[in-house]
Design an enzyme around this catalytic site. Structure first.
Site, PDB file in Angstrom:
ATOM      1  N   ARG A  94      32.987  36.801  60.011  1.00 51.85           N
ATOM      2  CA  ARG A  94      33.952  36.025  59.784  1.00 51.85           C
ATOM      3  C   ARG A  94      35.105  36.654  58.572  1.00 51.85           C
ATOM      4  N   PHE A 133      44.237  43.689  54.093  1.00 52.23           N
ATOM      5  CA  PHE A 133      45.012  43.141  53.160  1.00 52.23           C
ATOM      6  C   PHE A 133      44.959  43.854  51.677  1.00 52.23           C
ATOM      7  N   PRO A 138      41.810  48.869  41.401  1.00 52.03           N
ATOM      8  CA  PRO A 138      40.473  49.330  40.476  1.00 52.03           C
ATOM      9  C   PRO A 138      40.484  48.514  39.284  1.00 52.03           C
ATOM     10  N   GLY A 348       8.150  33.679  52.650  1.00 46.26           N
ATOM     11  CA  GLY A 348       7.324  34.579  52.069  1.00 46.26           C
ATOM     12  C   GLY A 348       7.903  36.004  52.387  1.00 46.26           C
ATOM     13  N   GLU A 372      37.796  36.741  47.049  1.00 42.30           N
ATOM     14  CA  GLU A 372      38.573  35.458  47.296  1.00 42.30           C
ATOM     15  C   GLU A 372      38.445  34.478  46.367  1.00 42.30           C
ATOM     16  N   GLY A 373      38.454  35.263  44.870  1.00 45.96           N
ATOM     17  CA  GLY A 373      38.322  34.601  43.645  1.00 45.96           C
ATOM     18  C   GLY A 373      36.630  34.347  43.369  1.00 45.96           C
ATOM     19  N   ASP A 376      33.192  32.029  39.177  1.00 46.10           N
ATOM     20  CA  ASP A 376      33.762  31.775  37.963  1.00 46.10           C
ATOM     21  C   ASP A 376      35.472  31.542  37.895  1.00 46.10           C
TER      22      ASP A 376
HETATM   23  P1  TGC Z   1      49.478  31.656  37.960  1.00 42.94           P
HETATM   24  O1  TGC Z   1      50.633  31.523  37.010  1.00 42.94           O
HETATM   25  O2  TGC Z   1      48.413  30.374  37.677  1.00 42.94           O
HETATM   26  O3  TGC Z   1      49.965  31.391  39.362  1.00 42.94           O
HETATM   27  C1  TGC Z   1      51.287  32.063  39.704  1.00 42.94           C
HETATM   28  C2  TGC Z   1      52.053  31.072  40.817  1.00 42.94           C
HETATM   29  O4  TGC Z   1      51.334  31.010  41.919  1.00 42.94           O
HETATM   30  C3  TGC Z   1      50.691  29.479  41.867  1.00 42.94           C
HETATM   31  N1  TGC Z   1      49.456  29.617  42.702  1.00 42.94           N
HETATM   32  C4  TGC Z   1      48.943  29.459  43.885  1.00 42.94           C
HETATM   33  N2  TGC Z   1      49.748  29.021  44.929  1.00 42.94           N
HETATM   34  C5  TGC Z   1      49.254  29.119  46.178  1.00 42.94           C
HETATM   35  N3  TGC Z   1      47.687  29.177  46.328  1.00 42.94           N
HETATM   36  C6  TGC Z   1      47.006  29.417  45.095  1.00 42.94           C
HETATM   37  N4  TGC Z   1      45.758  29.571  45.114  1.00 42.94           N
HETATM   38  C7  TGC Z   1      47.752  29.592  43.893  1.00 42.94           C
HETATM   39  N5  TGC Z   1      47.350  29.917  42.661  1.00 42.94           N
HETATM   40  C8  TGC Z   1      48.323  29.904  41.864  1.00 42.94           C
HETATM   41  C9  TGC Z   1      50.927  28.927  40.589  1.00 42.94           C
HETATM   42  O5  TGC Z   1      51.232  27.498  40.890  1.00 42.94           O
HETATM   43  C10 TGC Z   1      52.329  29.662  40.230  1.00 42.94           C
HETATM   44  O6  TGC Z   1      53.311  29.140  40.862  1.00 42.94           O
HETATM   45  P2  TGC Z   1      54.618  28.810  40.191  1.00 42.94           P
HETATM   46  O7  TGC Z   1      55.534  28.360  40.835  1.00 42.94           O
HETATM   47  O8  TGC Z   1      54.537  28.225  38.765  1.00 42.94           O
HETATM   48  O9  TGC Z   1      55.377  30.355  39.731  1.00 42.94           O
HETATM   49  O10 TGC Z   1      49.118  33.085  37.984  1.00 42.94           O
HETATM   50  P3  TGC Z   1      47.790  34.069  37.132  1.00 42.94           P
HETATM   51  O11 TGC Z   1      48.216  35.191  37.063  1.00 42.94           O
HETATM   52  O12 TGC Z   1      47.538  33.210  35.873  1.00 42.94           O
HETATM   53  O13 TGC Z   1      46.404  34.098  37.993  1.00 42.94           O
HETATM   54  C11 TGC Z   1      45.763  32.899  38.491  1.00 42.94           C
HETATM   55  C12 TGC Z   1      44.614  33.189  39.095  1.00 42.94           C
HETATM   56  C13 TGC Z   1      43.685  33.841  38.157  1.00 42.94           C
HETATM   57  C14 TGC Z   1      43.970  31.801  39.507  1.00 42.94           C
HETATM   58  C15 TGC Z   1      44.637  33.956  40.230  1.00 42.94           C
HETATM   59  O14 TGC Z   1      45.431  35.113  39.808  1.00 42.94           O
HETATM   60  C16 TGC Z   1      43.611  34.368  41.282  1.00 42.94           C
HETATM   61  O15 TGC Z   1      43.345  33.236  42.159  1.00 42.94           O
HETATM   62  N6  TGC Z   1      42.728  35.350  40.969  1.00 42.94           N
HETATM   63  C17 TGC Z   1      41.617  35.308  41.882  1.00 42.94           C
HETATM   64  C18 TGC Z   1      42.000  36.846  42.578  1.00 42.94           C
HETATM   65  C19 TGC Z   1      41.461  36.807  44.087  1.00 42.94           C
HETATM   66  O16 TGC Z   1      41.177  35.608  44.530  1.00 42.94           O
HETATM   67  N7  TGC Z   1      41.726  37.894  44.787  1.00 42.94           N
HETATM   68  C20 TGC Z   1      41.189  37.966  46.290  1.00 42.94           C
HETATM   69  C21 TGC Z   1      41.742  39.237  46.748  1.00 42.94           C
HETATM   70  S1  TGC Z   1      41.634  39.297  48.437  1.00 42.94           S
HETATM   71  C22 TGC Z   1      39.845  39.189  49.014  1.00 42.94           C
HETATM   72  O17 TGC Z   1      39.238  39.272  48.229  1.00 42.94           O
HETATM   73  C23 TGC Z   1      39.751  39.320  50.532  1.00 42.94           C
HETATM   74  S2  TGC Z   1      38.358  39.044  50.708  1.00 42.94           S
HETATM   75  C24 TGC Z   1      38.306  39.154  52.356  1.00 42.94           C
HETATM   76  C25 TGC Z   1      37.338  38.870  53.368  1.00 42.94           C
HETATM   77  O18 TGC Z   1      36.654  39.814  53.794  1.00 42.94           O
HETATM   78  O19 TGC Z   1      37.218  37.642  53.585  1.00 42.94           O
HETATM   79  P1  FAD Z   2      36.423  41.206  37.795  1.00 37.91           P
HETATM   80  O1  FAD Z   2      37.700  40.624  37.796  1.00 37.91           O
HETATM   81  O2  FAD Z   2      36.589  42.739  37.132  1.00 37.91           O
HETATM   82  O3  FAD Z   2      35.330  40.229  37.288  1.00 37.91           O
HETATM   83  C1  FAD Z   2      34.312  40.725  36.717  1.00 37.91           C
HETATM   84  C2  FAD Z   2      33.279  39.722  36.294  1.00 37.91           C
HETATM   85  O4  FAD Z   2      34.171  38.696  35.061  1.00 37.91           O
HETATM   86  C3  FAD Z   2      33.343  38.491  37.413  1.00 37.91           C
HETATM   87  O5  FAD Z   2      32.008  37.967  37.059  1.00 37.91           O
HETATM   88  C4  FAD Z   2      34.218  37.428  36.914  1.00 37.91           C
HETATM   89  O6  FAD Z   2      34.003  36.149  37.492  1.00 37.91           O
HETATM   90  C5  FAD Z   2      34.362  37.717  35.478  1.00 37.91           C
HETATM   91  N1  FAD Z   2      35.614  37.094  35.169  1.00 37.91           N
HETATM   92  C6  FAD Z   2      36.854  37.579  35.230  1.00 37.91           C
HETATM   93  N2  FAD Z   2      37.845  37.055  34.653  1.00 37.91           N
HETATM   94  C7  FAD Z   2      37.422  36.024  33.882  1.00 37.91           C
HETATM   95  C8  FAD Z   2      37.847  34.979  32.993  1.00 37.91           C
HETATM   96  N3  FAD Z   2      39.048  34.888  32.759  1.00 37.91           N
HETATM   97  N4  FAD Z   2      36.875  34.126  32.496  1.00 37.91           N
HETATM   98  C9  FAD Z   2      35.612  34.171  32.666  1.00 37.91           C
HETATM   99  N5  FAD Z   2      35.118  35.449  33.690  1.00 37.91           N
HETATM  100  C10 FAD Z   2      36.009  36.121  34.302  1.00 37.91           C
HETATM  101  N6  FAD Z   2      40.363  42.352  47.735  1.00 37.91           N
HETATM  102  C11 FAD Z   2      41.445  42.420  48.550  1.00 37.91           C
HETATM  103  O7  FAD Z   2      42.710  42.677  47.969  1.00 37.91           O
HETATM  104  N7  FAD Z   2      41.489  42.545  49.894  1.00 37.91           N
HETATM  105  C12 FAD Z   2      40.187  42.630  50.632  1.00 37.91           C
HETATM  106  O8  FAD Z   2      40.217  42.583  51.839  1.00 37.91           O
HETATM  107  C13 FAD Z   2      38.988  42.376  49.692  1.00 37.91           C
HETATM  108  N8  FAD Z   2      37.956  42.496  50.230  1.00 37.91           N
HETATM  109  C14 FAD Z   2      36.729  42.640  49.670  1.00 37.91           C
HETATM  110  C15 FAD Z   2      35.529  42.818  50.303  1.00 37.91           C
HETATM  111  C16 FAD Z   2      34.166  43.004  49.481  1.00 37.91           C
HETATM  112  C17 FAD Z   2      32.955  43.145  50.234  1.00 37.91           C
HETATM  113  C18 FAD Z   2      34.260  42.643  48.169  1.00 37.91           C
HETATM  114  C19 FAD Z   2      33.126  42.632  47.048  1.00 37.91           C
HETATM  115  C20 FAD Z   2      35.568  42.466  47.493  1.00 37.91           C
HETATM  116  C21 FAD Z   2      36.672  42.369  48.253  1.00 37.91           C
HETATM  117  N9  FAD Z   2      38.052  42.266  47.606  1.00 37.91           N
HETATM  118  C22 FAD Z   2      38.927  42.475  48.304  1.00 37.91           C
HETATM  119  C23 FAD Z   2      38.251  42.350  46.181  1.00 37.91           C
HETATM  120  C24 FAD Z   2      37.721  40.903  45.547  1.00 37.91           C
HETATM  121  O9  FAD Z   2      38.661  40.000  45.718  1.00 37.91           O
HETATM  122  C25 FAD Z   2      37.506  41.117  44.112  1.00 37.91           C
HETATM  123  O10 FAD Z   2      36.223  41.893  43.872  1.00 37.91           O
HETATM  124  C26 FAD Z   2      37.594  39.640  43.226  1.00 37.91           C
HETATM  125  O11 FAD Z   2      38.642  39.182  43.154  1.00 37.91           O
HETATM  126  C27 FAD Z   2      36.949  40.030  41.607  1.00 37.91           C
HETATM  127  O12 FAD Z   2      37.527  41.120  41.272  1.00 37.91           O
HETATM  128  P2  FAD Z   2      36.679  42.328  40.379  1.00 37.91           P
HETATM  129  O13 FAD Z   2      35.549  42.544  41.555  1.00 37.91           O
HETATM  130  O14 FAD Z   2      37.594  43.317  39.837  1.00 37.91           O
HETATM  131  O15 FAD Z   2      35.652  41.574  39.313  1.00 37.91           O
END
Ligand code: TGC
Ligand code: FAD
Length: 395
Positions: A94, A133, A138, A348, A372-373, A376
């Site tokens: 997935r 993506f 780091p 078990g 993907e977030g 927390d």
């Molecule tokens: P913030 O000021 O809240 O937001 C900036 C602007 O973006 C808008 N916005 C969104 N729009 C669409 N979808 C969302 N989910 C959105 N979240 C926020 C927001 O309304 C604002 O718009 P505007 O018009 O006011 O400028 O930004 P922030 O810097 O405070 O960050 C908010 C936070 C912490 C929620 C965001 O940075 C976040 O979601 N952090 C988590 C990072 C994350 O999920 N990384 C994932 C990396 S990719 C991955 O993990 C792939 S796994 C792949 C796999 O194998 O399936």
């Molecule tokens: P951190 O942000 O360092 O967080 C560490 C801990 O602190 C966590 O428990 C977190 O919940 C907590 N924390 C952080 N901020 C706060 C807060 N404000 N309040 C309370 N608690 C907080 N990324 C990509 O861009 N592309 C990909 O394809 C991708 N694939 C991935 C595949 C795998 C297998 C994994 C494990 C990760 C992947 N990621 C990818 C990265 C993933 O999105 C990040 O690991 C994730 O967003 C968390 O970042 P971090 O690991 O640096 O944790």
């Protein structure tokens, strides 16, 4: 044996004939093509790359994008059901499809020029081209707005420098969507997405070693050292952090459905084992403690299924908010972790074996819980939605 599904509330009746047909096609394919090989691939730490073209033929990449670019143009419920069935097989599968569709094809479709769409989408839809993506770095995981990868204009080119961490499909990919700052490092409005061929000079991908989760998935670190791409490699409409977060919303939506699939696989395994395993002269399924486990799983899976259907209908009407997607990702992945954990315990000692699915799903889902977030981060997103107060940054 064909998987029959878990459907205590006749959720099936909420799907159209087409949605059910899509689900059943992918379900059969997972039973026939994935289940017989996934354990071996997992133990050998290999993504089953031989399945990539078949998934393309079945229209699993970017399945909710338009047919004119070679995609299946399904609605979001059918798309979700594909993710559900893939994750029933393995979260790695997935993940592959999520990244390809929601994190590579979606940004090219949404923020790209018509030339970029025509050039890339058809090849990504078949799986002939594999994408990744790169947002996380780091030192910037949960707060991608702080990222420090840069893109500087130089004549007819952009020159990219930086490092990306934990990138799914990173070592297999032909093309990477790299998010980089084009201006001041303090300004997340200067972030843009770039289409970067991975054979560009200065681009390297290294496998993430030592993983104990998602073993049948490619996870890598990317390094970009003076990587030069043409001016038109920029996604012209991708300005600002918001655009990268919009991609995450698409992927998180699919993950919410995927969690249901992994949980269903565990539930089926738990019930089957509970009926067969005899201890104290009776099947353990007759003991109240095991029935409680099973009843809790059934309840939570049913709630998660209903959540997905309604979220999908909202998304099809263009009404789903990122916060609603956060709720579903947070709930359903946590729910799936619980189902995998309880199944593992019900089994078990057998529960620690790769012969069964629960431990593999549990190990995988620990990553899904974080990527993907993190759980927390979605808690804080929902807290903000409910109170109007952001808890992300301190006073
Ligand atoms: P913030 O000021 O809240 O937001 C900036 C602007 O973006 C808008 N916005 C969104 N729009 C669409 N979808 C969302 N989910 C959105 N979240 C926020 C927001 O309304 C604002 O718009 P505007 O018009 O006011 O400028 O930004 P922030 O810097 O405070 O960050 C908010 C936070 C912490 C929620 C965001 O940075 C976040 O979601 N952090 C988590 C990072 C994350 O999920 N990384 C994932 C990396 S990719 C991955 O993990 C792939 S796994 C792949 C796999 O194998 O399936
Ligand atoms: P951190 O942000 O360092 O967080 C560490 C801990 O602190 C966590 O428990 C977190 O919940 C907590 N924390 C952080 N901020 C706060 C807060 N404000 N309040 C309370 N608690 C907080 N990324 C990509 O861009 N592309 C990909 O394809 C991708 N694939 C991935 C595949 C795998 C297998 C994994 C494990 C990760 C992947 N990621 C990818 C990265 C993933 O999105 C990040 O690991 C994730 O967003 C968390 O970042 P971090 O690991 O640096 O944790």
């Amino acid at each position: 044996m064909t998987f029959k599904g878990v459907d205590f509330y006749n959720v099936d009746s909420l799907f159209t004939e087409e949605e059910r047909a899509v689900r059943d096609t992918v379900r059969r394919w997972v039973d026939d093509a994935v289940m017989p090989i996934i354990r071996e691939h997992y133990l050998e730490r290999r993504f089953p790359a031989e399945l990539i073209p078949q998934m393309g033929e079945l229209g699993m990449y970017g399945a909710n994008l338009p047919a004119e670019y070679g995609c299946a143009e399904l609605n979001n419920v059918a798309y979700g059901l594909i993710m559900q069935e893939l994750e029933r097989g393995d979260s790695g599968l997935r993940s592959f499809a999520s990244v390809q569709g929601a994190l590579v094809m979606y940004p090219i479709y949404t923020f790209g020029s018509e030339e970029q769409r025509k050039e890339w989408l058809p090849k990504l839809a078949t799986g002939e081209v594999i994408g990744c993506f790169g947002l996380t770095e780091p030192d910037y995981g949960s707060n991608p707005g702080g990222l420090i990868t840069t893109a500087r204009e130089d004549g007819d080119s952009w020159v990219l420098n930086g490092a990306k961490m934990w990138i799914t499909n990173g070592s297999m990919a032909h093309v990477a969507i790299i998010w980089a700052k084009t201006g001041d490092l303090d300004d997340s409005r200067s972030i843009y997405g770039f289409i970067v061929p991975t054979d560009s000079k200065g681009f390297t991908a290294k496998d993430q070693e030592g993983k104990l989760s998602l073993l049948a998935s490619d996870t890598s670190e990317l390094v970009l050292e003076d990587v030069r791409v043409p001016k038109d490699a920029i996604l012209p409409n991708s300005k600002g952090l918001k655009c990268s977060l919009m991609c995450l919303t698409q992927a998180r939506y699919g993950i919410a459905w995927g969690g249901v699939g992994a949980a269903m696989a565990c539930f089926e395994e738990a019930v089957s084992y509970a009926k067969e395993r005899v201890m104290f002269d009776r099947p353990i399924g007759g003991f109240q403690i095991q029935q409680q486990r099973i009843a809790d799983m059934l309840t939570e899976i049913t709630k998660a299924q209903l959540l997905c259907v309604q979220l999908g209908r909202l998304k099809d009407r263009g009404e789903a908010t990122p916060q609603q997607v956060s709720l579903a990702k947070r709930n359903n992945v946590d729910m799936a972790c619980e189902c995998a954990r309880e199944t593992r315990r019900l089994l078990g000692a057998s529960g620690i074996l790769a012969e069964y699915q629960a431990m593999r799903h549990l190990a995988n889902l620990e990553s899904v819980y974080t990527y993907e977030g993190t759980h927390d981060i979605h808690t804080l997103i929902l807290g903000e939605a409910a109170t109007g107060m952001s808890a992300f940054s301190g006073p």
